[in-house]
Design a protein around this motif. Structure first.
Motif, mmCIF file in Angstrom:
data_model
loop_
_atom_site.group_PDB
_atom_site.id
_atom_site.type_symbol
_atom_site.label_atom_id
_atom_site.label_comp_id
_atom_site.label_asym_id
_atom_site.label_seq_id
_atom_site.Cartn_x
_atom_site.Cartn_y
_atom_site.Cartn_z
ATOM 1 N N SER A 12 -5.848 6.097 4.856
ATOM 2 C CA SER A 12 -5.243 4.775 5.040
ATOM 3 C C SER A 12 -5.876 3.713 4.144
ATOM 4 O O SER A 12 -5.589 2.541 4.294
ATOM 5 C CB SER A 12 -5.370 4.350 6.506
ATOM 6 O OG SER A 12 -6.735 4.308 6.898
ATOM 7 N N GLN A 36 -6.577 1.236 1.111
ATOM 8 C CA GLN A 36 -5.602 0.480 0.348
ATOM 9 C C GLN A 36 -6.296 -0.475 -0.603
ATOM 10 O O GLN A 36 -7.267 -1.139 -0.237
ATOM 11 C CB GLN A 36 -4.700 -0.342 1.282
ATOM 12 C CG GLN A 36 -3.885 0.456 2.277
ATOM 13 C CD GLN A 36 -3.168 -0.436 3.262
ATOM 14 O OE1 GLN A 36 -3.553 -1.581 3.467
ATOM 15 N NE2 GLN A 36 -2.113 0.079 3.872
ATOM 16 N N ASN A 50 -5.754 -4.005 -2.629
ATOM 17 C CA ASN A 50 -4.911 -5.188 -2.479
ATOM 18 C C ASN A 50 -5.365 -6.272 -3.449
ATOM 19 O O ASN A 50 -6.488 -6.232 -3.969
ATOM 20 C CB ASN A 50 -4.931 -5.705 -1.046
ATOM 21 C CG ASN A 50 -6.327 -5.982 -0.546
ATOM 22 O OD1 ASN A 50 -6.939 -6.981 -0.926
ATOM 23 N ND2 ASN A 50 -6.861 -5.113 0.319
ATOM 24 N N TYR A 99 -10.346 -4.009 -1.248
ATOM 25 C CA TYR A 99 -10.155 -2.614 -0.882
ATOM 26 C C TYR A 99 -10.415 -2.461 0.606
ATOM 27 O O TYR A 99 -11.483 -2.819 1.097
ATOM 28 C CB TYR A 99 -11.121 -1.713 -1.665
ATOM 29 C CG TYR A 99 -10.922 -0.232 -1.447
ATOM 30 C CD1 TYR A 99 -9.953 0.466 -2.153
ATOM 31 C CD2 TYR A 99 -11.719 0.464 -0.541
ATOM 32 C CE1 TYR A 99 -9.773 1.825 -1.967
ATOM 33 C CE2 TYR A 99 -11.544 1.828 -0.340
ATOM 34 C CZ TYR A 99 -10.567 2.498 -1.059
ATOM 35 O OH TYR A 99 -10.389 3.848 -0.866
ATOM 36 N N GLU A 125 -7.792 0.454 8.553
ATOM 37 C CA GLU A 125 -6.987 -0.654 9.045
ATOM 38 C C GLU A 125 -7.810 -1.902 9.311
ATOM 39 O O GLU A 125 -7.302 -3.022 9.240
ATOM 40 C CB GLU A 125 -6.271 -0.240 10.338
ATOM 41 C CG GLU A 125 -5.286 -1.274 10.849
ATOM 42 C CD GLU A 125 -4.548 -0.819 12.103
ATOM 43 O OE1 GLU A 125 -3.665 -1.554 12.558
ATOM 44 O OE2 GLU A 125 -4.878 0.266 12.616
ATOM 45 N N LYS A 140 5.037 -3.652 4.162
ATOM 46 C CA LYS A 140 3.726 -3.034 3.947
ATOM 47 C C LYS A 140 3.041 -3.479 2.660
ATOM 48 O O LYS A 140 1.844 -3.247 2.488
ATOM 49 C CB LYS A 140 3.858 -1.512 3.929
ATOM 50 C CG LYS A 140 4.292 -0.914 5.262
ATOM 51 C CD LYS A 140 4.336 0.603 5.175
ATOM 52 C CE LYS A 140 4.705 1.209 6.521
ATOM 53 N NZ LYS A 140 4.735 2.704 6.445
ATOM 54 N N LYS A 141 3.784 -4.114 1.743
ATOM 55 C CA LYS A 141 3.226 -4.378 0.423
ATOM 56 C C LYS A 141 3.080 -5.851 0.072
ATOM 57 O O LYS A 141 2.570 -6.184 -0.998
ATOM 58 C CB LYS A 141 4.083 -3.690 -0.645
ATOM 59 C CG LYS A 141 4.102 -2.179 -0.518
ATOM 60 C CD LYS A 141 4.845 -1.524 -1.660
ATOM 61 C CE LYS A 141 4.799 0.004 -1.540
ATOM 62 N NZ LYS A 141 5.479 0.660 -2.672
ATOM 63 N N THR A 147 -0.281 -5.520 -1.522
ATOM 64 C CA THR A 147 -0.969 -4.302 -1.104
ATOM 65 C C THR A 147 -0.360 -3.114 -1.842
ATOM 66 O O THR A 147 0.858 -2.960 -1.897
ATOM 67 C CB THR A 147 -0.848 -4.085 0.407
ATOM 68 O OG1 THR A 147 -1.423 -5.208 1.079
ATOM 69 C CG2 THR A 147 -1.603 -2.835 0.838
ATOM 70 N N PHE A 148 -1.227 -2.295 -2.413
ATOM 71 C CA PHE A 148 -0.778 -1.152 -3.207
ATOM 72 C C PHE A 148 -0.978 0.118 -2.390
ATOM 73 O O PHE A 148 -2.100 0.566 -2.173
ATOM 74 C CB PHE A 148 -1.552 -1.085 -4.517
ATOM 75 C CG PHE A 148 -1.447 -2.363 -5.313
ATOM 76 C CD1 PHE A 148 -0.353 -2.622 -6.099
ATOM 77 C CD2 PHE A 148 -2.453 -3.320 -5.234
ATOM 78 C CE1 PHE A 148 -0.256 -3.811 -6.810
ATOM 79 C CE2 PHE A 148 -2.375 -4.510 -5.947
ATOM 80 C CZ PHE A 148 -1.265 -4.753 -6.734
ATOM 81 N N THR A 149 0.126 0.678 -1.915
ATOM 82 C CA THR A 149 0.102 1.893 -1.098
ATOM 83 C C THR A 149 0.835 3.009 -1.808
ATOM 84 O O THR A 149 1.639 2.785 -2.737
ATOM 85 C CB THR A 149 0.752 1.649 0.271
ATOM 86 O OG1 THR A 149 2.121 1.268 0.073
ATOM 87 C CG2 THR A 149 0.032 0.534 1.032
ATOM 88 N N LYS A 150 0.591 4.233 -1.350
ATOM 89 C CA LYS A 150 1.220 5.401 -1.976
ATOM 90 C C LYS A 150 2.658 5.579 -1.515
ATOM 91 O O LYS A 150 3.459 6.243 -2.172
ATOM 92 C CB LYS A 150 0.421 6.654 -1.647
ATOM 93 C CG LYS A 150 -0.980 6.663 -2.270
ATOM 94 C CD LYS A 150 -1.726 7.940 -1.953
ATOM 95 C CE LYS A 150 -3.098 7.949 -2.570
ATOM 96 N NZ LYS A 150 -3.861 9.191 -2.258
#
Length: 276
Positions: A18, A20, A22, A70, A74, A182-183, A272-275
């Protein structure tokens, strides 16, 4: 031992999954802490005389930030804030006399880095957070301006620039995140900075009398000051070494401290940079 290791590895794996990156971009305004005495305000007219303290710091001004961060999971993360501070002009001393006015103001622009830890609550739409960290000023100086019109025959304008030593301060804030998916999100925070910078040297940049540049006629001793932690009878200072002062080199004087502590309000956006 295996019963202890397996749960720890499971928690680490969940945190990594989890994790991330950002990026936050924010701006706000700080107000100088009110408890510090900056100088005095004097008013004299006929038989009337008044003198009172001026309170504040050099911390009033605009703050602009780029904040890569980073999150390890959560709730916990780190940030490395890149902070530009654009200080407001602050009155240090002032006087209103029968012969004219006197005003001494200072301001500062700085570039700082602010590494910090962040703790955040959970929440899909809203979350609150707390941040605490350090302040390292990397670039900047204090600019002083003195306007002296108390002598009508010689109205004077002086400008000075003071650089500081490497210093360390502290910062903290609490804030609210509003998540738009989410981003992307919006955040607002209130906080405080505690920062004091020891002076290194001062250089006179302007000396005008009645609109005429007189800087070239001023000896180096009066134009440049190098700050030290101790004055002795061998220092280049007319007060402690009256017979050995060299006016061809910089004056030595006791070190001063500029206070940039403030309370601030900032708002910004976070990516936020998520996969997924």
């Amino acid at each position: 031992m295996k019963k202890l290791i397996l749960p720890v590895l499971a928690v680490m794996a969940m945190g990594t999954a989890s994790a991330q990156f950002n990026l936050g971009i924010s701006a706000g305004y700080g107000l100088g802490s009110p408890g510090h005495v900056m100088g005095t305000s004097t008013t004299a007219s006929g038989s009337s005389y008044s003198e009172k303290n001026i309170y504040g710091t050099l911390g009033s001004g605009v703050q602009a930030n780029i904040i890569p961060g980073y999150m390890f999971g959560e709730h916990f993360g780190i940030e490395l804030g890149l902070n530009g501070f654009f200080g407001a002009k602050t009155t240090i001393d002032e006087a209103t006399l029968p012969t004219g006015d006197y005003q001494h103001t200072q301001s500062s622009n700085q570039f700082r880095i602010t590494p910090a830890f962040i703790v955040k609550s959970g929440g899909e739409k809203l979350s609150v957070y707390a941040r605490t960290g350090l302040i390292f000023p990397l670039m900047g100086s204090v600019k002083s301006e003195i306007i002296d019109n108390t002598n009508p025959a010689a109205q004077t304008l002086i400008q000075l620039k003071t650089s500081g030593k490497v210093s360390l301060g502290y910062t903290g804030a609490v804030g609210l995140n509003v998540h738009f998916g989410k981003k992307f999100g919006f955040f607002a925070e209130v906080g405080a900075n505690s920062l004091r910078v020891k002076s290194k040297e001062t250089t006179m940049k302007m000396y005008n009398v009645n609109g005429t540049d007189q800087l070239g006629n001023i000896p180096t001793y009066s134009k440049e000051t190098k700050y030290v932690d101790e004055l002795t009878n061998t220092s280049n200072n007319a007060g402690t070494n009256p017979t050995g002062t060299n006016v061809g080199v910089a004056k030595e004087d006791l070190r001063q401290v500029a206070n940039f502590s403030n309370f601030f309000l900032q708002v910004g956006v976070k990516f936020t940079f998520t996969k997924d």
